[in-house]
Structures are given as structure tokens and as C-alpha cells.
Design a protein around this motif. Structure first.
Motif, PDB file in Angstrom:
ATOM      1  N   GLN A 912      -5.751 -19.337  47.959  1.00  0.00           N
ATOM      2  CA  GLN A 912      -5.030 -19.542  46.712  1.00  0.00           C
ATOM      3  C   GLN A 912      -4.104 -20.747  46.816  1.00  0.00           C
ATOM      4  O   GLN A 912      -3.959 -21.521  45.897  1.00  0.00           O
ATOM      5  CB  GLN A 912      -4.212 -18.301  46.406  1.00  0.00           C
ATOM      6  CG  GLN A 912      -3.446 -18.414  45.114  1.00  0.00           C
ATOM      7  CD  GLN A 912      -3.732 -17.201  44.257  1.00  0.00           C
ATOM      8  OE1 GLN A 912      -4.395 -16.277  44.674  1.00  0.00           O
ATOM      9  NE2 GLN A 912      -3.247 -17.226  43.046  1.00  0.00           N
ATOM     10  N   PRO A 918      -2.112 -24.184  38.635  1.00  0.00           N
ATOM     11  CA  PRO A 918      -2.933 -24.018  37.443  1.00  0.00           C
ATOM     12  C   PRO A 918      -2.372 -24.814  36.266  1.00  0.00           C
ATOM     13  O   PRO A 918      -1.215 -24.689  35.934  1.00  0.00           O
ATOM     14  CB  PRO A 918      -2.872 -22.514  37.165  1.00  0.00           C
ATOM     15  CG  PRO A 918      -1.692 -22.022  37.923  1.00  0.00           C
ATOM     16  CD  PRO A 918      -1.487 -22.941  39.056  1.00  0.00           C
ATOM     17  N   CYS A 919      -3.197 -25.678  35.714  1.00  0.00           N
ATOM     18  CA  CYS A 919      -2.795 -26.326  34.471  1.00  0.00           C
ATOM     19  C   CYS A 919      -3.881 -25.980  33.470  1.00  0.00           C
ATOM     20  O   CYS A 919      -4.280 -24.841  33.377  1.00  0.00           O
ATOM     21  CB  CYS A 919      -2.614 -27.828  34.663  1.00  0.00           C
ATOM     22  SG  CYS A 919      -3.823 -28.559  35.725  1.00  0.00           S
ATOM     23  N   PHE A 920      -4.407 -26.923  32.778  1.00  0.00           N
ATOM     24  CA  PHE A 920      -5.573 -26.599  31.977  1.00  0.00           C
ATOM     25  C   PHE A 920      -6.790 -26.574  32.874  1.00  0.00           C
ATOM     26  O   PHE A 920      -7.122 -27.564  33.502  1.00  0.00           O
ATOM     27  CB  PHE A 920      -5.781 -27.663  30.870  1.00  0.00           C
ATOM     28  CG  PHE A 920      -5.021 -27.336  29.637  1.00  0.00           C
ATOM     29  CD1 PHE A 920      -5.292 -26.148  28.942  1.00  0.00           C
ATOM     30  CD2 PHE A 920      -4.040 -28.183  29.155  1.00  0.00           C
ATOM     31  CE1 PHE A 920      -4.592 -25.854  27.780  1.00  0.00           C
ATOM     32  CE2 PHE A 920      -3.336 -27.870  28.004  1.00  0.00           C
ATOM     33  CZ  PHE A 920      -3.606 -26.707  27.320  1.00  0.00           C
ATOM     34  N   HIS A 921      -7.441 -25.436  32.994  1.00  0.00           N
ATOM     35  CA  HIS A 921      -8.633 -25.373  33.832  1.00  0.00           C
ATOM     36  C   HIS A 921      -9.844 -25.562  32.954  1.00  0.00           C
ATOM     37  O   HIS A 921      -9.981 -24.862  31.972  1.00  0.00           O
ATOM     38  CB  HIS A 921      -8.749 -24.006  34.523  1.00  0.00           C
ATOM     39  CG  HIS A 921      -7.666 -23.792  35.500  1.00  0.00           C
ATOM     40  ND1 HIS A 921      -7.454 -24.626  36.572  1.00  0.00           N
ATOM     41  CD2 HIS A 921      -6.715 -22.840  35.568  1.00  0.00           C
ATOM     42  CE1 HIS A 921      -6.433 -24.187  37.260  1.00  0.00           C
ATOM     43  NE2 HIS A 921      -5.957 -23.103  36.672  1.00  0.00           N
TER      44      HIS A 921
ATOM     45  N   MET B   3       0.092 -33.897  32.760  1.00  0.00           N
ATOM     46  CA  MET B   3      -1.060 -33.073  32.417  1.00  0.00           C
ATOM     47  C   MET B   3      -2.265 -33.940  32.082  1.00  0.00           C
ATOM     48  O   MET B   3      -2.144 -34.985  31.447  1.00  0.00           O
ATOM     49  CB  MET B   3      -0.747 -32.210  31.181  1.00  0.00           C
ATOM     50  CG  MET B   3       0.270 -31.147  31.449  1.00  0.00           C
ATOM     51  SD  MET B   3      -0.392 -29.888  32.540  1.00  0.00           S
ATOM     52  CE  MET B   3       0.621 -30.126  33.951  1.00  0.00           C
ATOM     53  N   ASN B   4      -3.385 -33.438  32.509  1.00  0.00           N
ATOM     54  CA  ASN B   4      -4.591 -34.143  32.124  1.00  0.00           C
ATOM     55  C   ASN B   4      -5.091 -33.580  30.794  1.00  0.00           C
ATOM     56  O   ASN B   4      -5.686 -32.523  30.736  1.00  0.00           O
ATOM     57  CB  ASN B   4      -5.653 -33.961  33.215  1.00  0.00           C
ATOM     58  CG  ASN B   4      -6.970 -34.596  32.802  1.00  0.00           C
ATOM     59  OD1 ASN B   4      -7.024 -35.318  31.792  1.00  0.00           O
ATOM     60  ND2 ASN B   4      -8.006 -34.333  33.560  1.00  0.00           N
ATOM     61  N   THR B  40      -6.462 -16.609  32.611  1.00  0.00           N
ATOM     62  CA  THR B  40      -7.124 -17.798  33.153  1.00  0.00           C
ATOM     63  C   THR B  40      -8.595 -17.503  33.457  1.00  0.00           C
ATOM     64  O   THR B  40      -9.487 -18.282  33.130  1.00  0.00           O
ATOM     65  CB  THR B  40      -6.407 -18.260  34.439  1.00  0.00           C
ATOM     66  OG1 THR B  40      -5.014 -18.339  34.163  1.00  0.00           O
ATOM     67  CG2 THR B  40      -6.910 -19.621  34.903  1.00  0.00           C
ATOM     68  N   LYS B  44     -11.946 -19.055  31.506  1.00  0.00           N
ATOM     69  CA  LYS B  44     -13.006 -19.713  32.262  1.00  0.00           C
ATOM     70  C   LYS B  44     -14.364 -19.126  31.876  1.00  0.00           C
ATOM     71  O   LYS B  44     -15.309 -19.840  31.595  1.00  0.00           O
ATOM     72  CB  LYS B  44     -12.761 -19.480  33.747  1.00  0.00           C
ATOM     73  CG  LYS B  44     -12.680 -20.778  34.557  1.00  0.00           C
ATOM     74  CD  LYS B  44     -12.553 -20.449  36.033  1.00  0.00           C
ATOM     75  CE  LYS B  44     -11.578 -21.394  36.696  1.00  0.00           C
ATOM     76  NZ  LYS B  44     -11.206 -20.930  38.032  1.00  0.00           N
ATOM     77  N   HIS B  48     -13.325 -21.681  27.681  1.00  0.00           N
ATOM     78  CA  HIS B  48     -12.159 -22.329  27.074  1.00  0.00           C
ATOM     79  C   HIS B  48     -11.326 -23.000  28.147  1.00  0.00           C
ATOM     80  O   HIS B  48     -11.425 -22.678  29.318  1.00  0.00           O
ATOM     81  CB  HIS B  48     -11.279 -21.306  26.352  1.00  0.00           C
ATOM     82  CG  HIS B  48     -11.997 -20.537  25.291  1.00  0.00           C
ATOM     83  ND1 HIS B  48     -12.595 -21.153  24.203  1.00  0.00           N
ATOM     84  CD2 HIS B  48     -12.222 -19.206  25.138  1.00  0.00           C
ATOM     85  CE1 HIS B  48     -13.161 -20.231  23.433  1.00  0.00           C
ATOM     86  NE2 HIS B  48     -12.950 -19.035  23.994  1.00  0.00           N
ATOM     87  N   GLN B  49     -10.473 -23.927  27.693  1.00  0.00           N
ATOM     88  CA  GLN B  49      -9.474 -24.478  28.603  1.00  0.00           C
ATOM     89  C   GLN B  49      -8.169 -23.759  28.329  1.00  0.00           C
ATOM     90  O   GLN B  49      -7.834 -23.470  27.195  1.00  0.00           O
ATOM     91  CB  GLN B  49      -9.294 -25.963  28.353  1.00  0.00           C
ATOM     92  CG  GLN B  49     -10.529 -26.769  28.722  1.00  0.00           C
ATOM     93  CD  GLN B  49     -10.262 -28.232  28.516  1.00  0.00           C
ATOM     94  OE1 GLN B  49      -9.382 -28.806  29.132  1.00  0.00           O
ATOM     95  NE2 GLN B  49     -11.013 -28.831  27.609  1.00  0.00           N
ATOM     96  N   ILE B  50      -7.441 -23.505  29.387  1.00  0.00           N
ATOM     97  CA  ILE B  50      -6.198 -22.767  29.168  1.00  0.00           C
ATOM     98  C   ILE B  50      -5.091 -23.283  30.070  1.00  0.00           C
ATOM     99  O   ILE B  50      -5.335 -23.778  31.178  1.00  0.00           O
ATOM    100  CB  ILE B  50      -6.406 -21.249  29.405  1.00  0.00           C
ATOM    101  CG1 ILE B  50      -5.177 -20.458  28.919  1.00  0.00           C
ATOM    102  CG2 ILE B  50      -6.668 -20.950  30.881  1.00  0.00           C
ATOM    103  CD1 ILE B  50      -5.418 -18.965  28.794  1.00  0.00           C
ATOM    104  N   LYS B  51      -3.868 -23.225  29.565  1.00  0.00           N
ATOM    105  CA  LYS B  51      -2.693 -23.474  30.396  1.00  0.00           C
ATOM    106  C   LYS B  51      -1.723 -22.310  30.158  1.00  0.00           C
ATOM    107  O   LYS B  51      -1.382 -22.019  29.014  1.00  0.00           O
ATOM    108  CB  LYS B  51      -2.041 -24.795  30.025  1.00  0.00           C
ATOM    109  CG  LYS B  51      -0.815 -25.070  30.877  1.00  0.00           C
ATOM    110  CD  LYS B  51      -0.229 -26.438  30.617  1.00  0.00           C
ATOM    111  CE  LYS B  51       1.058 -26.582  31.396  1.00  0.00           C
ATOM    112  NZ  LYS B  51       1.718 -27.856  31.121  1.00  0.00           N
ATOM    113  N   VAL B  52      -1.349 -21.642  31.234  1.00  0.00           N
ATOM    114  CA  VAL B  52      -0.485 -20.458  31.084  1.00  0.00           C
ATOM    115  C   VAL B  52       0.892 -20.725  31.687  1.00  0.00           C
ATOM    116  O   VAL B  52       1.030 -21.083  32.852  1.00  0.00           O
ATOM    117  CB  VAL B  52      -1.095 -19.223  31.779  1.00  0.00           C
ATOM    118  CG1 VAL B  52      -0.277 -17.971  31.449  1.00  0.00           C
ATOM    119  CG2 VAL B  52      -2.544 -19.024  31.398  1.00  0.00           C
ATOM    120  N   ASN B  62       4.921 -23.791  35.349  1.00  0.00           N
ATOM    121  CA  ASN B  62       3.778 -24.363  34.633  1.00  0.00           C
ATOM    122  C   ASN B  62       4.098 -24.488  33.133  1.00  0.00           C
ATOM    123  O   ASN B  62       3.346 -24.044  32.270  1.00  0.00           O
ATOM    124  CB  ASN B  62       2.539 -23.485  34.858  1.00  0.00           C
ATOM    125  CG  ASN B  62       1.256 -24.261  34.662  1.00  0.00           C
ATOM    126  OD1 ASN B  62       1.219 -25.472  34.926  1.00  0.00           O
ATOM    127  ND2 ASN B  62       0.225 -23.595  34.172  1.00  0.00           N
TER     128      ASN B  62
END
Lengths: 921, 118
Positions: A912, A918-921, B3-4, B40, B44, B48-52, B62
Motif C-alpha cells: 500500500q 490516491p488522487c483521481f484514479h 492534480m493531473n 475508490t 475503478k 469512473h475516475q474518482i478523488k476522495v 487528499n
């Protein structure tokens, strides 16, 4: 000064010095002294205007003497030795008698209940009612007299004992009227008294010290002239009425006593009267059956075949001793306090005891089972099976802990003293009586670090002879073969007085004539002692032995010049001994000095020189500390008392300086004061490099245990930390934290270290448990944490209730077969996690299928650094994330080994960690 | 936080959303992070794309930035307590009509898939 002196020329006035008043112990001490000195005196209390002969304990107690009462002892002036006796008494009074206070305080500390305050007890009741579903009306509050836990059937004995109920009248009906015959009555009664004395004496050989003391106390009553006179004076009437009258006589006297502590002593007299009356009944009726109304707890119905909790208003010491103590699991009483002899006995037999205000709350046949929780001062009537299961977890845990403790103690006594990294440490015993020799022999220690020879010189009118001393020294040498025996020469003065030395009264005896400083004036006494030591060493050593196991240690040396006098004394003693019976000239006896006076620290070069010829040193930490801080260690002013602190960094630096100096000159140094027995300081002393630690017998096991947990590296680290701290309080907390957790919070630990060392270890895992419900599991998790040193004993309940507080907000099981009870609290010294898996699924709130439970305990402790606590939080949060992953859960479900389980956690977290945030995955 | 946010414009918009989510629970030790992980994983799975953003015992981590918000198609709150700085999300709802789905931590952990509906 003494305004009575013209009337009673041989009297000594004083304020009564014993805090608890003149009760049985001080009274028997006075009587013992009186018997030993072959003299008697009158004890007079001017406040109560009562007096008593020194031979009657009962009468002395009856003077109703309290602390600080104006009192006197008066010696019969017609006795030729009266004046001398008075002087001897003063010595006894100032030393042994006054020291009773200290003993009693220690005793009371040991026996006082460290039970919870009523607040925590109430919090516990709330917890039981809310979470364990115990009906509130089933819980009774009380005062704990002996801590512990018991679950058993109760036996109720609510009849109040009454001496009038021993019914002789029915037995002696018309056919045989027992006639008054004074002489005959007396004869019968004295036969019974003798029989009881024989019986009590035979019981004294038990192994329980407390029991023996109480039985001796009862024997003293039977020997008491006042008691016997009282019987003699009451011969008018029927024989069975005599003891009743005696009983009431003392009842009236003691009832008037102002101190409840003294009123309690009546129980012992009452006990004796009962026992005599009972014997009288047997004797007169020639029956073998006990009288039905006598001593109810002794009746056959109270000899159950199952474990039981006895519920009775009060119980005498002898009744207690006659119970089946194997099966007695607990005691519930109404009318007793912590200082009564029964309670002291209960404590010594580890019987949990609770005092509840109204025992009749427990009357009635409906109570079939009781949980007696003396740790929280409560009693639970008729618990249901699941409540019993819940408490059984704790009960079994305590049993297990006791066994472990006992086993470690036994193992420790006999094992070699080694650190965790295998360094052997030399431990020795401070001894002041040859009775300790067999115990020391069993201990696996290196011998006697200080033989306090004062015991040979005190409480007598002339010094011990050469032969007497030699024999005692020989008993040590022969009883402890091949062990070092360090004999300290006479060390009196200061607080230890000896009448025949005629020591001058000094303003400040601790800074005056004491220890070595007396030797010039009492040269012959000290020469005799040295000759006796040399003779014993010679007699014990084989002809070829080069170095004796005996060493000589001189107390209270303050400068180099004194060591020259030591040399002179030794050479005279050797010369005389040579003339006396030939001496092995080649036998080397090492000579050492005590370091008690700070000046010696700066005289080491001279003391270690050829001229002084000192072979070893021993730090007497008690005196060294008081001279170093210029404060009396027995000072009653609490403010000043804090000045005398073994944790003060200045003292530690000073000790380090002394050890380094001695080692610089290649000599040996040991420490023999109270410092040596404080386990919190053990790492410090080892870190300094003391060659030997010497302490009293009862501390050896604890110090050995402590040493086995330490490494030399760790000792040195702790020492260097302690030496760089400014206050005693900080040093103490540094060392205490270390004791409690044996894990030092460090600043820069990464996740792996956290996971491997303190946050989570394989020991915090329990697989395949058979617990039935949430309550049991939470209890088991908390105890698992305690077993692994994650929390302190006193905080067990706080952690449990903190977890429940969170449980009651919302369920901690949110699906899968997992529950995550958790809490944050400052009781937790360092965050941790426990993992427990049950064989069968259990109901967790609304989730019926839970079989994996994680306890996450997060520390709010202000002691922790923020970075450390964040590290812990990070690991806990990542673990929580892992639980979402089915593959992780499935693996956890099947692993059968704690180590594998732990390894899985570690590997998962490492994975891990390698993932990006974790950002936008 | 860098952030990308470069999106693949060829992606099928209907199926793939940009989701921002916030999780929070009373103690902030366990459930906040379990919910974040659960969302998350579900995102996946659903493509979808996610930011938590987690609002737990370690504070806000984050953090959802203004930039994230501007690009977001859906907002999910999985929380048993009040959300910190809720206003920044409300602005998006008012100005851009972005839907805010509010649910419990439990729901996010047990049935996360059901939450990703625009």
C-alpha cells in the motif's frame, strides 16, 4: 523539665508517639520489653488518668491512649536496677518503639485497598447495566476490604453471634444442678485456658506469618494478668456465667474507647471468650457435637462441599481460620474495617472481601449465585449465564496472571542474573539476621553485600563477646559456601543508639558521632569485632586459600586520614589474633569503605592509593543522598521530603562521577542502599557500571526480572538521556514510561517498524477463539492488550468503557464479516491494534455474521509527539482501507498461524505504501 | 496539490464520470478510510475516475481543490458527521447544477456501486 520527677524519681514522661494509639501491637511490644528486661513498670496516661501494669496488654489498651496523649512510664524505685532500667527503656522507646509507626504505616499501605473510587465504581455499574444487561437492582455497592474477584454460590449466615445463646441451662436441668463452687469453677476454667493455649501454640507452626501473629496475640490475651484476674474475680455464680461476665467487662471498657481502631481490638477478646465458652460447653456436656447456637459459621451446615462465598455480619479471626479456606472464594461482611484481624487474615489468604452496608439485602432463598467483584466494589446477585461467561473471562485471566507471576518469581529466585543480551550481573543481599541465611542460599545471588552487624550489638547491656560474634560470622560463611560475605563493622549513632556506649546527646546526631567516628573512643569494641571477623575468615578458609570470601567494610568514612586508622586497627587486630591462636598470614581479606559522605568522591585518588590500601567501595545511597541534598530522609515535612529524590539528575551525575573515578583507579564499586532496589533505577545503575547491586532479600526477584528485560546498550542510552534532563520528575517519568511499556516512543520510526514493534505484533493476534458475543470479545481484546503491555492495569476498565462508548454511537461493523471496535483515549500510552478471529460467527450489533474483529486503539496521550501519533494513525487508516479488499479478508480467514497473519499485514501495508497517494484514479 | 486533470476527451462521457467524494466518521480512525477505499474500488470497477477527500483523525487529506471541483461530474458525501467546508461543494451545485449524493459511511462501504448515478 519533668514536673513529676520529685514524686516518681524513676519516671519518663512523653507524648504518646504511636499514630494508632496504644493498641495490641505497641502494648505487646511494651510487655515483651518488660519481660525481656526482667522488670516491670506502670504505664500512666495523664489525659484519661488511667494506669496499667506493663505485663497486662489488656489493661494497657484499656488506658484509652491516643496519639500525642501525655503519658509516662514509672519504675518502682525500690528496685535497685530501676534507674538503669529507665535508661534502657528510653533507648528502647526512642528506637524500636517509635519505629513501630513506620512499620504500621507500611503495613496499612499494604493492606489498604487500592480500590476504585465510587466514581469509577459507578461508571462500571453503568457499563454493566447498559452493555452487559445486568439489571441495576441486582448490583449492590460496598467497600472493598480485600481486592479480587469471585464467582460462586453464596452461603448466608445472618445470625448474629451471641455469647448468651450458648445454652447451658437446657442441658443442666433439674436432674443435675451445677452447684456453685468457686474453686472447682476456677480449676475447670484454668484447665480450659491451658488446653486452648496448647491448641493455639500448635497452630502457630503454620506457614502463614499473619496467622501466626494473630494467634500469638490471642495467646497473649490468655496470659494476660488482667484477663486472668478478671476471671478470678467473677467466680460467684454459675460457671457458664463467668465467661459471659468477662466478655461484658471488656465490652464495656473497649466500647468507651475513643478510637475505633482500639474498639476493634475487642473482637480478639470476644473471640477468646467464645472459644473458651465453646470448650467449656464440650467439657461440661461431654458432647462431641458443637452447640447449635455457638459460632454459627462453624456449624456443620457451613462446611459445604462446593466453592462458596460466605455472607455473614461479622466473623472472628478464629472462626475465619476454622473455615474451609480451600473452598472459601469470597467474604461479604457488614461490620468490619480494613484493620481488623479477620481482614488482615483474609488478605493474607487472598480471599476477596467486600463490606456492604446492609447484609439483609441479601437475605432470602432466591440468591443462588453471586459475582463478587471487589476490584470495583460491587456484588452482582444472580447473574445470568452470559454475564457469568463475561466475568469468567476476567476471572480466568487473573488466575493465569497469578500463575505466571508465581512461576516467574520461583524461576527468578533460582536463576542466574543476566541481562537480555546475556551479561551476568552480580546481585547481593543486605542481611541483618542469620535467620535469612537459608533463604539467601536458595536465591542464586553472589552473597551478602552488607552484613549489618548492628543487630549483634543492639538491645543488650554489654557488647557481644568475641566468641559470640565469631560464631555468627561463621554461620554466614558456612551457610553460604563460596559466596562473598561483606561484613560491615559496627555502624551506630545517628538514628541507631546503643546504651552501653554512652553516646553523647548531640544537637544533630546525623552530623556527629556515628559509624567510624566512634571507633577511636571505643577502640576495644571494634578490635574485638575485627578479631572475630578475622578468626571466622581464618577458620573457614583452607590453608592454601589465598583470598578469603570474607571482606570487611567500614561505614561513615569522610577522608583519607581515616583510612590510615583503618590500617592501624586491622594490623593490631591481626597481631592480637596471631598471638591468640595463630593466624594464616597469607590469607588476604579485602578491605572496603562505604561512600556515604560526599567528600569521598573527591578523595578517590588518595583512597585508591597504596597508602590507603582500600580494595573496594560501597555506596550507601540513603545517607549519601541525605548528605548530598542536606535533607533528612525521614523529614516529616512533605515539601522537604521532595528534596530527597533518588531521581534527581544532579545525584545521578554525582553517582556516575563516583563510579567513573573508582573504575579509573581499577577498584570495585557496589551500591547497597534503597536505590539499588528501585527497579525503575536498575537500568541507570547498570548503565553507570556498578559492579554489584546489593538489596534486601524481598527485592531480589523483582530486580532480577527487571535486569532480564534490559540490554546494556539500552541502559546506557537511558542513562545518557537521564543525565541530560533537568528535573527529577522528568527523569522519573522517563524511567516510568520505560517500565510500563518497555517501549520507548521514538521520533523517527517508519511504518514497518511501527508494525513490527509497537503498533502491532503477532502477540496481539488471537485466532480460533470461542467467544459468544460482542461483550466477551471486547473484554478479551482489552485483556489481550494488557497482557502485551499496551495499557496499564489501572486503565483496563477505562479502555473497555471507551470502546463501548464508541459502540453505542453506531455500529462498528459495517458489513462483510468484520467489526472494527475502536477508540481514541489518553489512557493508551501508544497506539496499537489487536486482531481476533472467532471459530463461530457472532452477532455484532445488527451484523449477525462477524468472525474477524480488529481493535484499533489510538493514543491521545500528550506524551507522544505529533509525528509519532500521525505515523500510527496512518498505519491504522491504511489497515482500514485494506479490510475493504476481499482477497485480504479471505487470506485472513484461513491463516492458522499468528506469525503468518502478522506477516500478511506487514506485506499488505508495504504494498500500500508503495502506491502513490490516491488522487483521481 | 498538483492534480493531473487532463482528461481524455475521447472517453465516452456517458459511461465515465469524474467523481469527487468526501468521507468522514465520528472517530475518524477506521470507517472514514474504509469508505474512501470502498468508493475508490467501486469507481475503478465502474470505469469512473474518482478523488476522495478524507476528513479523519489526521485532518483533511487528499483535499478536493477548486480545480477538481470545476471538473467534477458528481459529488458524493459518505459521512456520519457534518462535512467540513461544505460550502465549496454547494457553490458547484448552485452554479453548475452538479448533483450531491449524501449517504452514510455504511452505505459507501457495503453498497458503493449504487452511489455512482448522475
Amino acid at each position: 523539665m519533668n514536673h513529676h520527677s520529685f514524686t516518681f524519681s524513676f519516671s519518663f514522661s512523653f507524648s504518646f508517639p504511636i499514630k494508632n494509639g496504644l493498641h495490641a501491637r505497641p502494648a505487646s511490644l511494651l510487655r515483651e520489653w518488660s519481660l525481656k528486661s526482667n522488670t516491670s513498670f506502670i504505664f500512666k496516661n495523664y489525659r484519661t488518668n488511667k494506669e496499667a501494669p506493663s505485663l497486662s496488654i489488656l489493661q494497657m489498651i484499656s488506658t484509652d491512649t491516643e496519639f500525642n496523649d501525655s503519658c509516662a512510664v514509672i519504675f518502682d524505685r525500690s528496685n535497685v536496677t530501676a534507674e538503669k532500667n529507665l535508661e534502657l527503656f528510653k533507648v528502647f522507646f526512642d528506637t524500636e518503639f517509635v519505629s513501630l509507626n513506620k512499620q504500621e504505616m507500611q503495613f496499612q499501605e499494604q493492606h489498604s485497598c487500592t480500590s476504585n473510587t465510587s466514581n469509577t465504581s459507578n461508571a462500571w455499574i453503568d457499563h454493566l447495566v447498559k452493555n452487559i444487561k445486568v439489571p441495576r437492582e441486582s448490583v449492590l455497592n460496598g467497600n472493598t476490604l480485600v481486592t479480587g474477584l469471585a464467582i460462586a454460590k453464596p452461603i448466608l449466615n445472618l445470625k448474629k453471634r451471641d455469647i448468651h445463646q450458648i445454652d447451658f441451662k437446657n442441658f443442666f436441668n433439674d436432674e443435675y444442678e451445677y452447684k456453685y463452687d468457686g474453686d472447682n469453677n476456677l480449676e475447670i476454667l484454668f484447665t480450659i485456658i491451658d488446653e486452648l493455649k496448647v491448641d493455639l501454640t500448635s497452630k502457630i507452626k503454620s506457614n502463614n506469618h499473619t496467622t501466626d501473629n494473630i494467634l500469638k496475640n490471642h495467646l497473649n490475651i490468655l496470659d494476660d494478668p488482667d484477663f486472668l484476674d478478671c476471671i478470678k474475680n467473677k467466680t460467684k455464680g454459675k460457671i457458664w456465667e463467668i465467661l459471659i461476665a468477662v466478655h461484658w467487662h471488656y465490652h464495656h471498657i473497649f466500647a468507651k474507647n475513643r478510637s475505633s481502631y482500639l474498639r476493634e481490638r475487642f473482637l480478639d477478646v470476644e473471640d477468646i471468650c467464645f472459644q473458651l465458652q465453646e470448650r467449656l460447653y464440650y467439657k461440661l456436656t461431654k458432647s462431641n457435637h458443637p452447640s447449635p447456637s455457638l459460632s454459627p459459621s462453624l456449624s456443620p451446615s457451613l462446611s459445604p462441599s462446593h466453592p462458596y462465598i460466605l455472607i455473614t455480619p461479622e466473623i472472628t479471626p478464629s472462626e475465619f481460620l476454622s473455615l474451609n479456606l480451600e473452598l472459601l472464594k469470597g467474604l461479604v461482611l457488614t461490620k468490619t474495617t480494613a484493620t481488623s484481624h479477620t481482614i488482615i487474615l483474609a488478605k493474607s489468604f487472598n480471599i476477596p472481601t467486600l463490606c456492604i452496608p446492609d447484609i439483609f439485602d441479601l437475605d432470602g432463598p432466591q440468591i443462588i449465585q453471586i459475582i463478587l467483584d471487589c476490584n470495583r466494589e460491587i456484588l452482582i446477585k444472580n447473574p445470568n449465564p452470559s454475564q457469568i461467561d463475561y466475568y469468567n473471562i476476567e476471572y480466568n485471566f487473573h488466575k493465569e496472571q497469578e500463575q505466571i507471576k508465581e512461576q516467574t518469581l520461583i524461576a527468578n529466585n533460582s536463576k542466574v542474573t543476566k541481562t537480555k543480551d546475556n551479561h551476568t550481573i552480580s546481585l547481593m543481599v543486605n542481611s541483618s539476621t542469620p535467620q535469612e541465611i537459608p533463604c539467601i542460599a536458595k536465591m542464586n545471588v553472589d552473597g551478602v553485600g552488607v552484613l549489618r552487624t548492628e543487630f549483634l550489638f543492639m538491645e543488650r547491656t554489654s557488647p557481644p563477646t568475641f566468641e559470640e560474634q565469631r560464631d555468627i560470622y561463621l554461620s554466614y560463611i558456612n551457610g553460604l559456601p563460596n559466596k562473598t560475605i561483606i561484613i560491615r563493622t559496627l555502624d551506630v549513632g545517628g538514628d541507631k543508639e546503643i546504651s552501653y556506649l554512652n553516646l553523647p546527646k548531640e544537637e544533630n546526631p546525623f552530623l556527629g558521632q556515628r559509624g567510624f567516628r566512634l571507633y577511636k573512643d571505643h577502640k576495644e569494641i571494634i578490635l574485638t569485632q575485627l578479631m572475630a571477623i578475622i578468626a571466622a575468615a581464618t577458620a573457614a578458609a583452607a590453608e592454601t586459600t589465598a583470598e578469603s570470601t570474607v571482606r570487611i567494610l567500614f561505614p561513615m568514612i569522610s577522608n583519607f586520614e581515616e583510612t590510615l586508622y583503618i590500617k592501624e586497627l586491622i594490623s593490631i587486630a591481626k597481631q592480637r589474633q596471631r598471638q591468640r591462636q595463630g593466624l594464616n598470614n597469607n590469607l588476604k581479606i579485602k578491605i572496603g569503605v562505604m561512600i556515604e559522605v560526599p567528600s569521598l568522591a573527591f578523595a578517590m585518588k588518595d583512597l585508591c592509593s597504596e597508602d590507603a590500601a582500600i580494595d573496594f567501595f560501597s555506596v550507601g545511597s540513603n545517607d549519601l543522598t541525605q548528605y548530598f541534598f542536606a535533607v533528612d530522609r525521614n523529614n516529616s515535612n512533605p515539601e522537604l521530603n521532595t528534596l530527597y529524590s533518588p531521581y534527581n539528575p544532579a545525584l545521578l551525575r554525582f553517582l556516575k562521577f563516583i563510579v567513573d573515578s573508582v573504575h579509573l583507579y581499577g577498584k570495585e564499586i557496589s551500591i547497597c542502599g534503597e536505590l539499588a532496589q528501585l527497579t525503575s533505577l536498575t537500568p541507570i545503575l547498570l548503565g553507570m557500571g556498578f559492579d554489584k547491586l546489593s538489596m534486601s532479600l524481598n527485592h531480589i526477584a523483582n530486580v532480577k526480572e527487571k535486569i532480564s528485560q534490559l540490554t546494556i546498550d539500552k541502559c546506557q542510552t537511558l542513562l545518557s538521556q537521564a543525565l541530560n534532563i533537568q528535573t527529577a520528575a522528568e527523569v522519573k517519568s522517563l524511567l516510568d514510561i520505560d517500565i510500563n511499556l518497555d517501549l520507548k516512543p521514538s521520533l523517527n520510526r517508519d511504518l514497518d517498524l511501527n508494525l513490527n514493534n509497537d503498533l502491532f505484533t503477532a502477540d496481539l493476534i488471537d485466532l480460533n477463539c470461542s467467544y459468544q458475543n460482542r461483550a466477551e470479545i471486547i473484554k478479551a481484546l482489552v485483556l489481550l492488550a494488557y497482557k502485551n503491555n499496551r495499557i496499564e492495569f489501572k486503565d483496563i476498565d477505562k479502555l473497555e468503557t471507551a470502546i463501548w462508548e464508541r459502540e453505542n454511537i453506531s455500529s462498528t461493523s459495517l458489513g462483510f464479516n468484520v467489526a472494527i471496535p475502536h477508540c481514541r483515549s489518553h489512557y493508551i500510552k501508544s497506539s496499537f491494534m489487536c486482531f481476533l478471529r472467532t471459530t463461530n460467527p457472532i452477532v455484532w450489533n445488527d451484523n449477525p455474521e462477524v468472525n474477524m474483529v480488529f481493535l484499533l486503539a489510538f493514543s491521545d496521550s500528550p506524551d507522544l509527539t505529533t509525528s509519532n501519533s500521525n505515523q500510527h494513525l496512518k498505519v491504522l487508516s491504511q489497515l482500514s482501507r485494506k479490510i475493504i479488499h476481499a482477497d485480504f479478508r479471505n487470506k485472513l480467514l484461513i491463516l492458522q498461524d499468528k506469525q503468518q497473519c502478522h506477516a500478511l499485514f506487514v506485506s499488505q501495508l508495504q504494498n500500500q505504501r508503495s502506491m502513490a497517494l490516491p488522487c483521481f484514479h | 496539490m498538483n492534480m493531473n486533470m487532463n482528461m481524455n476527451t475521447n472517453m465516452n462521457i456517458k459511461e465515465s464520470m469524474k467523481v469527487v467524494a468526501v468521507t468522514a466518521c465520528p472517530t475518524g480512525i477506521a470507517h472514514t478510510y474504509m469508505a474512501a477505499e470502498s468508493l475508490t474500488l467501486a469507481a475503478k470497477e465502474l470505469g469512473h475516475q474518482i478523488k476522495v477527500e478524507t476528513q479523519g483523525a489526521m485532518g483533511v487529506e487528499n483535499e478536493i481543490t477548486d480545480e477538481d471541483l470545476k471538473a467534477a461530474d458528481l459529488i458524493i458525501f459518505a459521512s456520519d458527521i457534518a462535512i467540513d467546508e461544505r460550502e465549496r461543494f454547494e457553490i458547484q451545485r448552485r452554479e453548475r447544477g452538479i448533483k450531491i449524493i449524501e449517504t452514510s459511511v455504511k452505505k459507501a462501504i457495503t453498497n458503493p456501486q449504487e452511489l455512482f448515478i448522475k
